[in-house]
Design a protein around this motif. Structure first.
Motif, mmCIF file in Angstrom:
data_model
loop_
_atom_site.group_PDB
_atom_site.id
_atom_site.type_symbol
_atom_site.label_atom_id
_atom_site.label_comp_id
_atom_site.label_asym_id
_atom_site.label_seq_id
_atom_site.Cartn_x
_atom_site.Cartn_y
_atom_site.Cartn_z
ATOM 1 N N CYS B 106 0.697 -1.335 0.100
ATOM 2 C CA CYS B 106 -0.160 0.478 0.094
ATOM 3 C C CYS B 106 0.707 1.435 0.233
ATOM 4 O O CYS B 106 1.972 1.671 0.495
ATOM 5 C CB CYS B 106 -0.774 0.355 0.961
ATOM 6 N N ALA B 107 0.329 2.640 -1.331
ATOM 7 C CA ALA B 107 1.156 3.622 -0.873
ATOM 8 C C ALA B 107 1.273 4.296 -0.060
ATOM 9 O O ALA B 107 1.489 5.531 0.348
ATOM 10 C CB ALA B 107 1.250 3.798 -2.635
ATOM 11 N N ARG B 108 -0.579 4.228 0.683
ATOM 12 C CA ARG B 108 -0.977 5.321 1.528
ATOM 13 C C ARG B 108 -1.827 6.553 0.849
ATOM 14 O O ARG B 108 -1.388 7.589 0.953
ATOM 15 C CB ARG B 108 -0.346 5.165 2.637
ATOM 16 N N CYS B 109 -1.996 6.064 -0.399
ATOM 17 C CA CYS B 109 -2.418 7.670 -1.717
ATOM 18 C C CYS B 109 -4.206 8.289 -1.499
ATOM 19 O O CYS B 109 -3.615 9.238 -1.639
ATOM 20 C CB CYS B 109 -1.913 7.104 -2.984
ATOM 21 N N GLN B 110 -4.499 7.148 -0.666
ATOM 22 C CA GLN B 110 -6.085 7.463 -0.180
ATOM 23 C C GLN B 110 -6.870 7.589 -1.860
ATOM 24 O O GLN B 110 -7.959 7.616 -1.438
ATOM 25 C CB GLN B 110 -5.984 8.780 0.868
ATOM 26 N N THR B 111 -6.608 6.688 -2.840
ATOM 27 C CA THR B 111 -7.409 6.940 -3.523
ATOM 28 C C THR B 111 -8.521 5.691 -3.495
ATOM 29 O O THR B 111 -9.925 5.893 -4.475
ATOM 30 C CB THR B 111 -6.360 6.598 -4.823
ATOM 31 N N CYS B 112 -8.181 4.796 -2.953
ATOM 32 C CA CYS B 112 -9.855 4.249 -2.340
ATOM 33 C C CYS B 112 -10.383 4.931 -1.937
ATOM 34 O O CYS B 112 -11.379 4.233 -1.727
ATOM 35 C CB CYS B 112 -9.568 2.852 -2.462
ATOM 36 N N ALA B 131 -8.479 2.277 4.118
ATOM 37 C CA ALA B 131 -6.947 2.171 4.206
ATOM 38 C C ALA B 131 -6.789 2.173 6.439
ATOM 39 O O ALA B 131 -5.577 1.585 6.042
ATOM 40 C CB ALA B 131 -6.325 3.257 3.674
ATOM 41 N N CYS B 186 -7.748 1.201 -6.534
ATOM 42 C CA CYS B 186 -6.327 1.167 -5.888
ATOM 43 C C CYS B 186 -5.618 0.903 -6.677
ATOM 44 O O CYS B 186 -5.744 -0.382 -7.596
ATOM 45 C CB CYS B 186 -6.503 -0.301 -4.947
ATOM 46 N N PRO B 187 -4.205 1.941 -8.036
ATOM 47 C CA PRO B 187 -3.812 1.911 -8.452
ATOM 48 C C PRO B 187 -3.266 0.661 -8.663
ATOM 49 O O PRO B 187 -2.022 0.328 -9.479
ATOM 50 C CB PRO B 187 -3.014 3.060 -8.203
ATOM 51 N N ILE B 188 -2.495 -0.154 -7.069
ATOM 52 C CA ILE B 188 -1.720 -0.694 -6.915
ATOM 53 C C ILE B 188 -2.505 -2.420 -6.782
ATOM 54 O O ILE B 188 -1.457 -3.427 -7.307
ATOM 55 C CB ILE B 188 -0.786 0.136 -5.688
ATOM 56 N N VAL B 190 -4.318 -3.681 -4.186
ATOM 57 C CA VAL B 190 -3.959 -3.445 -2.799
ATOM 58 C C VAL B 190 -5.463 -3.798 -2.374
ATOM 59 O O VAL B 190 -6.820 -3.143 -2.971
ATOM 60 C CB VAL B 190 -3.482 -2.473 -1.890
ATOM 61 N N ASN B 192 -8.365 -3.747 0.877
ATOM 62 C CA ASN B 192 -8.954 -3.556 2.057
ATOM 63 C C ASN B 192 -9.984 -4.496 2.520
ATOM 64 O O ASN B 192 -10.124 -4.292 3.318
ATOM 65 C CB ASN B 192 -9.718 -1.999 2.124
HETATM 66 S S1 SF4 Z 1 -5.207 2.859 -3.277
HETATM 67 FE FE1 SF4 Z 1 -4.282 1.434 -2.713
HETATM 68 S S2 SF4 Z 1 -2.171 2.382 -2.451
HETATM 69 FE FE2 SF4 Z 1 -3.316 3.617 -2.013
HETATM 70 S S3 SF4 Z 1 -3.942 4.090 0.233
HETATM 71 FE FE3 SF4 Z 1 -5.806 2.711 -1.255
HETATM 72 S S4 SF4 Z 1 -5.347 0.597 -0.822
HETATM 73 FE FE4 SF4 Z 1 -3.315 1.690 -0.209
#
Ligand code: SF4
Ligand code: SF4
Lengths: 308, 533
Positions: B106-112, B131, B186-188, B190, B192
């Motif tokens: 997780c990049a903790r970007c908060q896109t989700c 997240a 989530c761009p990666i 991940v 939740n």
């Molecule tokens: S979008 Fe993905 S990478 Fe970014 S905070 Fe949410 S779970 Fe983490």
């Protein structure tokens, strides 16, 4: 000579870290299906449809399209399509950062090609002709452009991480330092180019040493060039050791989880593997399980719970 | 800009960590734009004093407060044992792979965050950020793995481990519908939703702690008695007989539910809750199948007459136990295939997850009711007149069937054919929003949890429903929310009731097969009854 050891060591660490991580992921057991639609290789991925939409789906040939997967993966990796769609304000910062890195990977490749051309007695530089001139300009554009994008992106991401209270709370110290490291590497490379290496003559010379195994240039490298080589190498070694390894683990996340809709079929390899996994001992202790390392998955799944 | 909850606050004992002020709930579309949101029904004093109720305004699990420090420490130690087991292949081969990747990257970007209906509709209350709970587990995991040194804190962020952290994390895992809409964005990659499920699983499989509606009164009851409704085989048969009679009277078509027919073409599996709460749904299935001349059957085998499998939401062992019973019953009858009735989680349990739990030689082909019923609608044996469905219809996409299984079009094709005033909700298909009842919430209403679910988790669905019907809010004109899933229907029923939507706007709800029977010209008209119309 010592300077040459740095990128070599970094490349070795990079390769080992990537291979070890990939092997570690590969060695994880088969997981239960957990796909998420749209699954890109499906015929009806356009709207997220799956083979389950058909009557007697198990009798139909499964159509899986590699082109479909690439069609999603490529814009996702190159252009960060998902972030563009779901988090536009982040995309303006994240895209230059990531794209800058891709351009810089191209820059390194161009420097290597340039060095190989030099080894083959082709002149590379602003006064060269043909291939040498093309290589010079491409390298120049990739180097300066890539560094500018990376510097801009990492600075913008850093400012956002520091100024947005949510991102700040969720970030660890390393998250800030990682961005500082990228910013420093890009900044130093730009400074080296602007002050000491306008044609990337020194840097290409360094790569010439790498490809020809001539590790003594005779003349010392300018300090900023040394700094850019060291910082670039540190980054190369560092990235796969951190969560930034998502640059390649994303493949597993998407291909092996989100899009993994492989059906377990009679007599197949997967079926044999699942039977093995069901034989593993369970040690969950809740009253309704009480595995304690003695019962297998098959045991706990088939025992009657009437008295529990 | 919202203020995050500092992770150190999560671990610090306090009376209540988070509160949603009803005034912060985002306004709903007309005619609810002037709706006055009431204060929360407070938790009872007993709940507050005897249970761990310090997370927010409600209580889903309500674990009893430990009696003393020693008991607290024992629970924390058990949690840690569970955490260790969660990351071993022997104990968690089922989900280790996706869990590990979600923990590491997780990049903790908060896109989700913006994808989550609960977070957004709570007025973006930080405690429901997708997240948030994942980050707590992530920090605990990395701390545990590395021994909790400075380097780990520096790299991954730190968190204090104590009973407050553990008990709040347990409750928090029951504020997520496991709808996985956040994972889509989530761009990666991940997930939740998966992490919430794994937290629930750790507590259930190691400490024996889970929401009682899904464990004690859910999967345990199903395994002991045969169904989480408490019905044994005889009672189910009795009830179906009664439904058959009722349907015959209502439609004028003879219906007789067949039981345990060896070698039938299909074994139909219903969520047994339908039999009690929405008898017209199994009834409508019977009418359609008989009219289409299908050789079908139900199974009276314990567990198999109830398609539910609550383990899907919280416990792999319970999940596997129920699944095996379902598969065995189908195999015993030697049916050609199993058709899953209108129950989303049962679809996913048997068709997706179950596929890699049961050895392939035991498995029986399982198909969704949606394409199957479509084939009957198209088959020509049912005489259908869409004019009988001349009212506004919108479709809810159950997450389990649509986002998580990719069954998107068959139900729409049926509606386009049989409901002339069909209109989509926005967004829909795989981008749909959860009804708010996902992951067991629909059946959980202890303390004031039902109210929390209705006003926060189901709020986005209610908003979508209202938006779909904005062209005509007259309560005299009936409108129908087609929700082909029992749990979704439960959540939609509750939110419509809470906002008096039937009386105020004329909104009704039900399944898909009911609409089909309503259009059957051989049946007496008016299978669907709209009382307010
Ligand atoms: S979008 Fe993905 S990478 Fe970014 S905070 Fe949410 S779970 Fe983490
Ligand atoms: S799975 Fe659904 S409910 Fe849970 S955090 Fe994600 S979007 Fe929200």
């Amino acid at each position: 000579m010592v300077l040459y050891l740095v990128p070599f060591a970094a490349a070795v660490i990079f390769i080992i870290a990537v291979v070890v991580r990939a092997l570690k992921i590969r060695s994880l057991p088969i997981h239960l299906r957990w796909e998420l639609y749209p699954v890109a290789h499906e015929k009806n991925a356009r709207y997220g449809g799956s083979f389950f939409e058909h009557v007697d789906w198990w009798k139909k040939p499964r159509e899986s399209s590699m082109a479909g997967e690439l069609g999603v993966m490529i814009p996702e990796i190159l252009l960060l399509k998902g972030v563009h769609e779901h988090n536009r304000s982040l995309w303006w910062r994240s895209f230059p950062f990531h794209f800058g890195l891709y351009v810089l990977a191209g820059f390194v490749a161009l420097l290597l090609v340039g060095a190989l051309a030099m080894a083959a007695d082709v002149e590379v530089g602003p006064r060269a002709h043909g291939l040498g001139l093309v290589l010079h300009w491409l390298t120049l554009i990739a180097g300066v452009g890539g560094c500018a994008l990376l510097a801009l992106g990492s600075l913008a991401l850093l400012v956002r991480r520091l100024s947005d209270p949510v991102l700040r709370e969720y970030s660890a110290v390393a998250d800030f330092l990682n961005l500082v490291l990228f910013l420093a590497a890009a900044g130093v490379t730009l400074a080296a180019w602007a002050t000491a290496d306008r044609d990337f003559f020194w840097l290409r010379g360094f790569f010439y040493g790498v490809v020809t195994f001539h590790f003594e240039s005779g003349v010392p490298f300018p300090p900023l060039v040394v700094a850019e080589i060291v910082l670039g190498s540190v980054l190369l070694a560092y990235i796969p050791l951190t969560h930034m390894s998502h640059f390649f683990t994303k493949y597993f996340m998407w291909h092996d989880i989100r899009w993994d809709d492989k059906v377990n079929e009679k007599g197949g390899k997967m079926d044999a593997r699942i039977k093995e996994l069901l034989g593993q001992k369970v040690s969950w202790s809740a009253p309704h399980i009480q595995g304690e390392g003695k019962k297998s998955w098959l045991d706990v799944a088939t025992e009657e719970v009437t008295k529990k | 800009m919202s203020r995050p909850i500092p992770f150190c606050d999560f671990c610090t004992p306090s009376e209540q960590l988070a509160h949603v002020d009803p005034k912060d709930l985002p306004p709903l579309p007309p005619p609810y734009d002037k709706w006055e949101e009431k204060p929360w029904t407070p938790l009872s004093q007993t709940a507050r004093t005897e249970r761990e109720a310090t997370l927010d305004d409600t209580l889903a699990v309500g674990v009893p407060k430990p009696k003393n420090k020693q008991e607290e420490d024992e629970l924390v130690a058990a949690f840690l044992r569970g955490l260790d087991k969660l990351f071993t292949s022997e104990n968690n081969w089922t989900f280790l792979h996706p869990l590990m990747l979600s923990m590491e990257h997780c990049a903790r970007c908060q896109t989700c965050s913006e994808a989550c209906h609960t977070f957004v509709e709570s007025g973006r209350n930080e405690v429901y950020r997708p997240a948030f709970r994942s980050e707590i587990l992530r920090r605990l995991y990395h701390q545990r793995r590395s021994g909790g040194g400075l380097l780990s804190r520096w790299q991954r962020g730190g968190i204090e481990l104590n009973w407050t952290t553990v008990s709040r994390l347990l409750e928090l895992s029951y504020r997520c519908n496991l709808c996985r809409r956040c994972a889509q964005t989530c761009p990666i990659g991940v997930d939740n939703g998966l992490i919430s499920r794994e937290i629930r699983k750790l507590f259930s499989q190691e400490l024996g702690i889970a929401a009682k509606e899904i464990h004690e009164k859910g999967s345990m009851l199903q395994l002991r008695v045969g169904s989480s409704t408490g019905m044994n085989s005889l009672v189910v048969k009795d009830n179906l007989e009664f439904i058959d009679e009722d349907m015959t009277t209502k439609t004028g078509l003879p219906v007789k539910t067949p039981w345990d027919v060896q070698g039938a073409d299909i074994l139909l599996m219903h969520n047994a809750g339908e039999i009690l709460a929405w008898p017209e749904n199994p009834g409508a299935f019977g009418i359609i199948l008989d009219a289409a001349g299908v050789k079908w059957t139900l199974s009276s085998e314990a567990v198999a007459y109830d398609a539910i499998n609550y383990g899907l939401w919280y416990d792999d062992v319970q999940y596997a136990r129920v699944l095996i019973k379902h598969v065995q019953a189908a195999a015993k009858l030697g049916v050609k295939k199993v058709i899953m009735g209108e129950c989303g989680h049962a679809h996913k349990a048997m068709m997706v997850i179950g596929n890699r739990v049961v050895p392939a030689d035991m498995a029986v082909p399982v198909e969704s009711t949606l394409p199957y019923i479509e084939s009957l609608v198209d088959g020509g044996k049912l005489k259908l007149d869409p004019k009988r469905n001349d009212f506004a219809v919108t479709l809810h996409d159950p997450c389990n069937v649509v986002r998580l299984m990719g069954i998107v079009e068959p139900q729409r094709r049926i509606l386009r054919k049989l409901a002339p005033k069909f209109r989509e909700m926005e967004p829909h298909g795989v981008d749909n929003y959860c009804c708010g009842g996902g992951s067991g919430f629909a059946i959980m209403s202890g303390n004031n949890f039902g109210e929390w679910r209705t006003r926060i988790a189901s709020r986005r669905k209610f908003r979508q429903i209202l938006e779909a019907f904005q062209d005509d809010l007259d309560p005299k004109h009936p409108k129908y929310v087609c929700a082909p899933c029992s749990n979704c229907k439960g959540a939609i029923r509750d939110v419509l009731k809470y906002y008096e939507a039937e009386e105020r706007v004329g909104i009704h709800y039900g399944g898909l097969v009911e609409l089909i029977v309503n259009a059957m010209t051989d049946a007496k008209p008016g299978f669907l009854e709209f009382s307010a119309a």
